[in-house]
Design an enzyme around this catalytic site. Structure first.
Site, PDB file in Angstrom:
ATOM      1  N   ALA A  10      -5.099   3.473  -8.682  1.00 18.92           N
ATOM      2  CA  ALA A  10      -6.485   3.588  -8.197  1.00 18.92           C
ATOM      3  C   ALA A  10      -6.835   2.375  -7.340  1.00 18.92           C
ATOM      4  CB  ALA A  10      -7.436   3.721  -9.381  1.00 18.92           C
ATOM      5  N   SER A  12      -6.735   1.168  -2.951  1.00 17.34           N
ATOM      6  CA  SER A  12      -7.505   1.536  -1.759  1.00 17.34           C
ATOM      7  C   SER A  12      -7.445   3.036  -1.490  1.00 17.34           C
ATOM      8  CB  SER A  12      -6.966   0.775  -0.543  1.00 17.34           C
ATOM      9  OG  SER A  12      -6.755  -0.571  -0.861  1.00 17.34           O
ATOM     10  N   LYS A 184       5.804   7.683  11.835  1.00 13.74           N
ATOM     11  CA  LYS A 184       4.924   6.577  11.444  1.00 13.74           C
ATOM     12  C   LYS A 184       5.766   5.351  11.109  1.00 13.74           C
ATOM     13  CE  LYS A 184       0.743   5.317   9.121  1.00 13.74           C
ATOM     14  NZ  LYS A 184       0.667   4.827   7.753  1.00 13.74           N
ATOM     15  N   ASN A 202      -2.636  -6.787  17.063  1.00 12.81           N
ATOM     16  CA  ASN A 202      -1.751  -5.801  17.698  1.00 12.81           C
ATOM     17  C   ASN A 202      -1.730  -5.950  19.225  1.00 12.81           C
ATOM     18  OD1 ASN A 202      -1.377  -4.880  15.135  1.00 12.81           O
ATOM     19  ND2 ASN A 202      -2.505  -2.964  15.380  1.00 12.81           N
TER      20      ASN A 202
HETATM   21  P1  NAD Z   1      -3.280  -0.779  -3.128  1.00 11.15           P
HETATM   22  O1  NAD Z   1      -2.499  -2.009  -3.457  1.00 11.15           O
HETATM   23  O2  NAD Z   1      -4.682  -0.930  -2.663  1.00 11.15           O
HETATM   24  O3  NAD Z   1      -3.308   0.188  -4.405  1.00 11.15           O
HETATM   25  C1  NAD Z   1      -2.198   0.394  -5.219  1.00 11.15           C
HETATM   26  C2  NAD Z   1      -2.690   0.479  -6.647  1.00 11.15           C
HETATM   27  O4  NAD Z   1      -1.608   0.866  -7.483  1.00 11.15           O
HETATM   28  C3  NAD Z   1      -3.213  -0.855  -7.194  1.00 11.15           C
HETATM   29  O5  NAD Z   1      -4.515  -0.652  -7.709  1.00 11.15           O
HETATM   30  C4  NAD Z   1      -2.240  -1.181  -8.318  1.00 11.15           C
HETATM   31  O6  NAD Z   1      -2.848  -1.872  -9.404  1.00 11.15           O
HETATM   32  C5  NAD Z   1      -1.801   0.216  -8.721  1.00 11.15           C
HETATM   33  N1  NAD Z   1      -0.566   0.255  -9.509  1.00 11.15           N
HETATM   34  C6  NAD Z   1       0.625  -0.344  -9.263  1.00 11.15           C
HETATM   35  N2  NAD Z   1       1.483  -0.092 -10.259  1.00 11.15           N
HETATM   36  C7  NAD Z   1       0.821   0.688 -11.162  1.00 11.15           C
HETATM   37  C8  NAD Z   1       1.170   1.259 -12.408  1.00 11.15           C
HETATM   38  N3  NAD Z   1       2.373   1.081 -12.954  1.00 11.15           N
HETATM   39  N4  NAD Z   1       0.257   2.002 -13.074  1.00 11.15           N
HETATM   40  C9  NAD Z   1      -0.990   2.182 -12.546  1.00 11.15           C
HETATM   41  N5  NAD Z   1      -1.391   1.666 -11.365  1.00 11.15           N
HETATM   42  C10 NAD Z   1      -0.485   0.922 -10.684  1.00 11.15           C
HETATM   43  O7  NAD Z   1      -2.413   0.028  -2.085  1.00 11.15           O
HETATM   44  P2  NAD Z   1      -2.911   1.042  -0.950  1.00 11.15           P
HETATM   45  O8  NAD Z   1      -3.351   0.276   0.233  1.00 11.15           O
HETATM   46  O9  NAD Z   1      -3.832   2.043  -1.539  1.00 11.15           O
HETATM   47  O10 NAD Z   1      -1.525   1.724  -0.550  1.00 11.15           O
HETATM   48  C11 NAD Z   1      -0.901   2.727  -1.333  1.00 11.15           C
HETATM   49  C12 NAD Z   1       0.133   3.422  -0.428  1.00 11.15           C
HETATM   50  O11 NAD Z   1      -0.583   4.110   0.599  1.00 11.15           O
HETATM   51  C13 NAD Z   1       1.061   2.428   0.290  1.00 11.15           C
HETATM   52  O12 NAD Z   1       2.346   2.961   0.397  1.00 11.15           O
HETATM   53  C14 NAD Z   1       0.413   2.278   1.663  1.00 11.15           C
HETATM   54  O13 NAD Z   1       1.341   1.908   2.682  1.00 11.15           O
HETATM   55  C15 NAD Z   1      -0.097   3.706   1.880  1.00 11.15           C
HETATM   56  N6  NAD Z   1      -1.199   3.760   2.842  1.00 11.15           N
HETATM   57  C16 NAD Z   1      -2.323   2.990   2.654  1.00 11.15           C
HETATM   58  C17 NAD Z   1      -3.357   3.082   3.574  1.00 11.15           C
HETATM   59  C18 NAD Z   1      -4.608   2.258   3.417  1.00 11.15           C
HETATM   60  O14 NAD Z   1      -5.450   2.278   4.333  1.00 11.15           O
HETATM   61  N7  NAD Z   1      -4.811   1.536   2.315  1.00 11.15           N
HETATM   62  C19 NAD Z   1      -3.241   3.955   4.686  1.00 11.15           C
HETATM   63  C20 NAD Z   1      -2.099   4.726   4.828  1.00 11.15           C
HETATM   64  C21 NAD Z   1      -1.069   4.623   3.894  1.00 11.15           C
HETATM   65  O1  KPL Z   2      -0.270   1.873  10.787  1.00  7.47           O
HETATM   66  C1  KPL Z   2      -0.415   0.800  11.328  1.00  7.47           C
HETATM   67  C2  KPL Z   2      -0.417  -0.397  10.454  1.00  7.47           C
HETATM   68  O2  KPL Z   2      -1.051  -1.411  10.768  1.00  7.47           O
HETATM   69  O3  KPL Z   2       0.232  -0.303   9.394  1.00  7.47           O
HETATM   70  C3  KPL Z   2      -0.518   0.697  12.826  1.00  7.47           C
HETATM   71  C4  KPL Z   2      -1.960   0.469  13.223  1.00  7.47           C
HETATM   72  C5  KPL Z   2      -0.033   2.010  13.453  1.00  7.47           C
HETATM   73  C6  KPL Z   2       0.318  -0.393  13.370  1.00  7.47           C
HETATM   74  O4  KPL Z   2       1.675  -0.175  13.105  1.00  7.47           O
END
Ligand code: NAD
Ligand code: KPL
Length: 305
Positions: A10, A12, A184, A202
């Site tokens: 839970a 972002s 991506k 960037n």
């Molecule tokens: P984050 O660090 O905000 O959230 C991850 C959560 O997982 C944390 O709250 C952490 O405590 C929890 N967690 C880890 N291990 C756990 C466990 N064993 N049990 C329960 N909870 C656990 O990460 P995020 O930014 O939400 O990213 C998650 C994935 O989504 C990543 O792979 C990221 O690259 C991808 N992603 C994120 C965004 C973004 O805008 N945040 C956008 C696109 C893709």
């Molecule tokens: O997804 C991105 C990131 O910052 O992770 C962009 C904006 C595409 C740059 O690679």
């Protein structure tokens, strides 16, 4: 009967999904890793979500991994390096034919999970939405985007996509989810490591056009060798377009490093270099970039994997 969503991770993106599903009336529980986190969550009163400057608190029910109820639909929103271990903690609760939605960026973690839990239907998700945590359980929806969902070996969308419509979660089913994830990954490989090494936004990468050109050529060769010709098409043009469109932003990897957080390098650049080796491609610039990034991360006391 509507299936309960269990959200593991839970943070972002997981918080963003959970808040929207909850307010649309979907049965939902978030799974927190230990009693300390559960107590903190109860003290916070729920998940707060800020959108367009407006903040709302959603009292989504929460539980621990060893709760009793079986899990039929699990949304995994941990970082790629945490996802498999997190699922292992709830795996005894997965019911026959359960569904696991994997929101991880990059590649590698999804395949490992699908191989480890073959009885579950694993749906891969490639998200371009943007969210960040202001504090624990306080999420800001920072960027509109899309969620591509798909399964590498099945073409039919599941019936519960209607629930995403009801929750206002932008999405599309794709028969080519690996292509979306590879594309991506390639964009992230061309842009993110350079922003870390040059410590820049960037847009400032445009002065490194030669290097971007070489990296895009190598990434194109790798994608083509991996049978991802569609994902390879027009890559350099899109890299330049994304750089221009996000010129004032810091990449997600830059933000991770600046905040002292582990990066997902193994699932991005690491995967590209591994694929190059498997296909006998030299990918000299990408390997050099990986080495420089690992050295940089070591020097800054961060894991280099
Ligand atoms: P984050 O660090 O905000 O959230 C991850 C959560 O997982 C944390 O709250 C952490 O405590 C929890 N967690 C880890 N291990 C756990 C466990 N064993 N049990 C329960 N909870 C656990 O990460 P995020 O930014 O939400 O990213 C998650 C994935 O989504 C990543 O792979 C990221 O690259 C991808 N992603 C994120 C965004 C973004 O805008 N945040 C956008 C696109 C893709
Ligand atoms: O997804 C991105 C990131 O910052 O992770 C962009 C904006 C595409 C740059 O690679």
């Amino acid at each position: 009967m509507t299936v309960t969503w269990h959200v593991l991770g839970a943070g972002s993106l997981g918080g963003l999904w959970a808040a929207r599903l909850f307010r649309a009336g979907m049965p939902l529980r978030i799974v927190l890793r230990n009693p300390g986190r559960l107590a903190d969550y109860h003290a916070a009163g729920g998940l707060s979500l800020t959108e367009d400057g407006m903040t709302n608190l959603y009292p989504v029910p929460a539980e621990l991994p060893d709760a009793a109820a079986p899990i039929r639909r699990l949304l995994v929103a941990c970082k790629a390096y945490d996802a498999e271990a997190a699922i292992a903690e709830v795996a005894p609760r997965l019911s026959n034919g359960s569904e696991i939605l994997l929101l991880q960026n990059g590649l590698g973690s999804q395949q490992a999970i699908a191989a480890r839990w073959p009885e579950s239907r694993c749906v891969f998700v490639s998200s371009t939405e943007g969210a960040y945590r202001q504090a624990d359980f306080q999420i800001v929806h920072a960027g509109q985007g899309q969620n591509w969902l798909g399964e590498p070996n099945h073409r039919n969308p599941p019936p519960w996509l209607d629930e995403l419509v009801a929750a206002g979660i932008p999405h599309d089913w794709t028969a080519d989810i690996l292509g979306k994830l590879w594309r991506k990954l390639a964009l992230n490989c061309a842009i993110n490591p350079l922003t870390v090494l040059h410590d820049c936004r960037n847009g400032e990468l445009l002065i490194h056009r030669e290097q971007l050109h070489t990296l895009c050529n190598e990434l194109r060769e790798i994608l083509t060798a991996c049978n991802q010709g569609d994902a390879a098409r027009g890559l350099e043009e899109e890299v330049l377009r994304v750089i221009e469109a996000t010129a004032n932003n810091y990449s997600s990897m830059h933000q991770d490093v600046r905040s002292g957080r582990r990066t997902e390098i193994s699932f991005l650049l690491g995967q590209a270099c591994q694929a190059a080796r498997q296909h006998g491609l030299a990918a000299v610039e990408l390997h050099k970039l990986l080495e420089q990034l690992q050295t940089f991360l070591h020097r800054h006391g961060l894991p280099a994997d």
